[in-house]
Structures are given as structure tokens and as C-alpha cells.
Design a protein around this motif. Sequence first.
Motif, PDB file in Angstrom:
ATOM      1  N   GLY A  55      41.999  51.793  51.326  1.00 58.60           N
ATOM      2  CA  GLY A  55      42.858  50.959  50.500  1.00 58.60           C
ATOM      3  C   GLY A  55      42.767  51.351  49.036  1.00 58.60           C
ATOM      4  N   LEU A  56      43.115  50.411  48.182  1.00 60.72           N
ATOM      5  CA  LEU A  56      43.023  50.597  46.726  1.00 60.72           C
ATOM      6  C   LEU A  56      42.088  49.552  46.160  1.00 60.72           C
ATOM      7  N   PHE A  57      41.540  49.849  44.992  1.00 63.52           N
ATOM      8  CA  PHE A  57      40.625  48.950  44.310  1.00 63.52           C
ATOM      9  C   PHE A  57      41.208  48.619  42.947  1.00 63.52           C
ATOM     10  N   VAL A  58      41.494  47.347  42.708  1.00 63.74           N
ATOM     11  CA  VAL A  58      42.078  46.913  41.439  1.00 63.74           C
ATOM     12  C   VAL A  58      40.952  46.444  40.524  1.00 63.74           C
ATOM     13  N   ASN A  59      40.882  47.058  39.351  1.00 66.55           N
ATOM     14  CA  ASN A  59      39.902  46.675  38.341  1.00 66.55           C
ATOM     15  C   ASN A  59      40.275  45.286  37.833  1.00 66.55           C
ATOM     16  N   LEU A  60      39.360  44.338  37.912  1.00 61.40           N
ATOM     17  CA  LEU A  60      39.670  42.956  37.520  1.00 61.40           C
ATOM     18  C   LEU A  60      39.693  42.744  36.011  1.00 61.40           C
ATOM     19  N   GLU A  61      39.413  43.788  35.235  1.00 61.13           N
ATOM     20  CA  GLU A  61      39.523  43.697  33.780  1.00 61.13           C
ATOM     21  C   GLU A  61      40.795  44.363  33.270  1.00 61.13           C
ATOM     22  N   THR A  62      41.134  45.539  33.824  1.00 60.92           N
ATOM     23  CA  THR A  62      42.289  46.296  33.333  1.00 60.92           C
ATOM     24  C   THR A  62      43.521  46.125  34.200  1.00 60.92           C
ATOM     25  N   ILE A 118      30.218  31.993  47.288  1.00 61.97           N
ATOM     26  CA  ILE A 118      31.225  31.236  46.554  1.00 61.97           C
ATOM     27  C   ILE A 118      31.738  32.079  45.393  1.00 61.97           C
ATOM     28  N   ILE A 119      33.048  32.163  45.276  1.00 59.42           N
ATOM     29  CA  ILE A 119      33.659  32.904  44.179  1.00 59.42           C
ATOM     30  C   ILE A 119      33.841  31.960  43.005  1.00 59.42           C
ATOM     31  N   PRO A 120      33.434  32.371  41.805  1.00 59.07           N
ATOM     32  CA  PRO A 120      33.664  31.526  40.627  1.00 59.07           C
ATOM     33  C   PRO A 120      35.150  31.236  40.447  1.00 59.07           C
ATOM     34  N   PRO A 121      35.498  30.047  39.990  1.00 61.54           N
ATOM     35  CA  PRO A 121      36.921  29.667  39.853  1.00 61.54           C
ATOM     36  C   PRO A 121      37.748  30.659  39.041  1.00 61.54           C
ATOM     37  N   ARG A 122      37.199  31.203  37.970  1.00 66.71           N
ATOM     38  CA  ARG A 122      37.963  32.146  37.143  1.00 66.71           C
ATOM     39  C   ARG A 122      38.292  33.411  37.939  1.00 66.71           C
ATOM     40  N   ILE A 123      37.340  33.921  38.696  1.00 64.05           N
ATOM     41  CA  ILE A 123      37.578  35.119  39.506  1.00 64.05           C
ATOM     42  C   ILE A 123      38.598  34.807  40.598  1.00 64.05           C
ATOM     43  N   ALA A 124      38.490  33.647  41.220  1.00 67.27           N
ATOM     44  CA  ALA A 124      39.451  33.244  42.253  1.00 67.27           C
ATOM     45  C   ALA A 124      40.861  33.153  41.669  1.00 67.27           C
ATOM     46  N   GLU A 125      40.973  32.648  40.458  1.00 63.25           N
ATOM     47  CA  GLU A 125      42.281  32.531  39.804  1.00 63.25           C
ATOM     48  C   GLU A 125      42.868  33.916  39.502  1.00 63.25           C
ATOM     49  N   ILE A 126      42.016  34.840  39.055  1.00 61.55           N
ATOM     50  CA  ILE A 126      42.463  36.208  38.781  1.00 61.55           C
ATOM     51  C   ILE A 126      42.944  36.868  40.069  1.00 61.55           C
ATOM     52  N   VAL A 127      42.160  36.726  41.138  1.00 61.35           N
ATOM     53  CA  VAL A 127      42.522  37.316  42.425  1.00 61.35           C
ATOM     54  C   VAL A 127      43.846  36.739  42.919  1.00 61.35           C
ATOM     55  N   ASN A 128      44.007  35.443  42.847  1.00 57.44           N
ATOM     56  CA  ASN A 128      45.254  34.810  43.289  1.00 57.44           C
ATOM     57  C   ASN A 128      46.446  35.307  42.486  1.00 57.44           C
ATOM     58  N   GLU A 129      46.261  35.482  41.196  1.00 59.96           N
ATOM     59  CA  GLU A 129      47.345  35.970  40.333  1.00 59.96           C
ATOM     60  C   GLU A 129      47.718  37.410  40.698  1.00 59.96           C
ATOM     61  N   ILE A 130      46.717  38.258  40.950  1.00 57.70           N
ATOM     62  CA  ILE A 130      46.977  39.650  41.322  1.00 57.70           C
ATOM     63  C   ILE A 130      47.715  39.709  42.654  1.00 57.70           C
ATOM     64  N   VAL A 131      47.256  38.941  43.624  1.00 58.13           N
ATOM     65  CA  VAL A 131      47.847  38.955  44.964  1.00 58.13           C
ATOM     66  C   VAL A 131      49.278  38.429  44.938  1.00 58.13           C
ATOM     67  N   SER A 132      49.536  37.402  44.157  1.00 57.08           N
ATOM     68  CA  SER A 132      50.851  36.756  44.176  1.00 57.08           C
ATOM     69  C   SER A 132      51.921  37.510  43.385  1.00 57.08           C
ATOM     70  N   ARG A 133      51.514  38.371  42.468  1.00 55.58           N
ATOM     71  CA  ARG A 133      52.488  39.054  41.610  1.00 55.58           C
ATOM     72  C   ARG A 133      52.926  40.388  42.188  1.00 55.58           C
ATOM     73  N   ASP A 134      54.126  40.839  41.782  1.00 58.03           N
ATOM     74  CA  ASP A 134      54.620  42.154  42.157  1.00 58.03           C
ATOM     75  C   ASP A 134      53.893  43.218  41.358  1.00 58.03           C
ATOM     76  N   ASP A 135      53.893  44.432  41.901  1.00 55.85           N
ATOM     77  CA  ASP A 135      53.331  45.565  41.190  1.00 55.85           C
ATOM     78  C   ASP A 135      54.155  45.827  39.931  1.00 55.85           C
ATOM     79  N   ALA A 136      53.507  46.358  38.901  1.00 54.03           N
ATOM     80  CA  ALA A 136      54.189  46.599  37.629  1.00 54.03           C
ATOM     81  C   ALA A 136      55.370  47.540  37.773  1.00 54.03           C
ATOM     82  N   SER A 137      55.329  48.449  38.743  1.00 57.71           N
ATOM     83  CA  SER A 137      56.448  49.379  38.922  1.00 57.71           C
ATOM     84  C   SER A 137      57.696  48.679  39.450  1.00 57.71           C
TER      85      SER A 137
END
Length: 176
Positions: free
Chosen positions: A44-51, A147-166
Motif C-alpha cells: 500500500g501507501l503510507f501517508v505522513n501525518l504531518e505533511t 487507544i488512538i488519541p482524539p487528535r490523531i483519530a481526527e486527522i485519520v478521519n479527515e485523510i480518509v474522508s477527503r479526495d486526493d489532491a490530484s
Amino acid sequence: MSGFSWDSKLKTLDLSKFRVPTQGERIWKDECAFTFATPYAENGLFVNLETFQAFSVEYLELDQERTGNELYLQIKWRKVVKKEVEKPKVENEKGPPTKMAIGIEGGFDVGPHGGDVQKTYALVWYPNDPPNELQIEVPVSGEGGKIIPPRIAEIVNEIVSRDDASKVHPRKWQLA
């Protein structure tokens, strides 16, 4: 064995360096930043949670050295072929093709297009040894004490729910 556990890694995690992507921020998650690898690749691919950039497993070390980030969202896609219900075959149901076309009336029949895409997501610490020791699939129900910290869970949910930048179209220019 690395001697680290998911829980011990979470305790040392500096949450202040992670931020939820803003609405206008681009998230690259459908293709590696350096290669043409996609989430369909074996690892698969690995998405950097900072960049919010995606990398294939071959470039994880380079990205980790460049950014210092150790927490990634692994995205894997797999095609799952639908099982076809067998129909009685009718001799010359459609006849031979009469047009040089594929998949339309009078053209070549390519059969049923089928299948779904099974998408899996996991949080992964990099580097880690063995590789699957510090990995947890998301969404997490909280079982097993991971347990995933709420901030990390929110970031993951945002990444999963959004379309790719392209796939995101730039806003139209407006004249003042």
C-alpha cells in the motif's frame, strides 16, 4: 524485537506537532510522491501525518529522515471480484460484433465488470522491527488497550474522508 509497544509509543508521542488538515489543504494519498506506486501495491501507501504526502514502502526511510515523523497512515486497496451467478448460456445471444467498439451494443462484449475495492487503513510506526508489531488497524474500537488519541483519530478521519489532491479542482479565478 524492538521492546516497544503501541501504548509505550503513544506515551512518548508529541501531539503538538500533529494538526488536522484545513479544508483548503491538499492531501496526497493516491500515489507515492516519488514513484507511481498506488494503494494497490503490495504494501500500500503510507501517508505522513504531518505533511499529508504519500510514500511507498521503499521511500519511507527517506521521508522519515527528511521530516522526523514516525507515525504514518497505511492505505491498502484490494480488488475483490464479485462471484458471478451462472446463467444458462444461450447460443448466439448477441451474435458476432458488428462495430469496432468495446462494451457497447453491437461491439465486443467484455463481460460483466465486477468487483469492489476493499480499503483498509492502519496506523504504523516507522521505523519498527518487526514491521507489523507497531501497527493498528483503524477505525479502532478500543479493544486490546490500543487507544488512538482524539487528535490523531481526527486527522485519520479527515485523510480518509477527503479526495486526493490530484482530484481536487482549483478554485476559479475571481476578478476583483
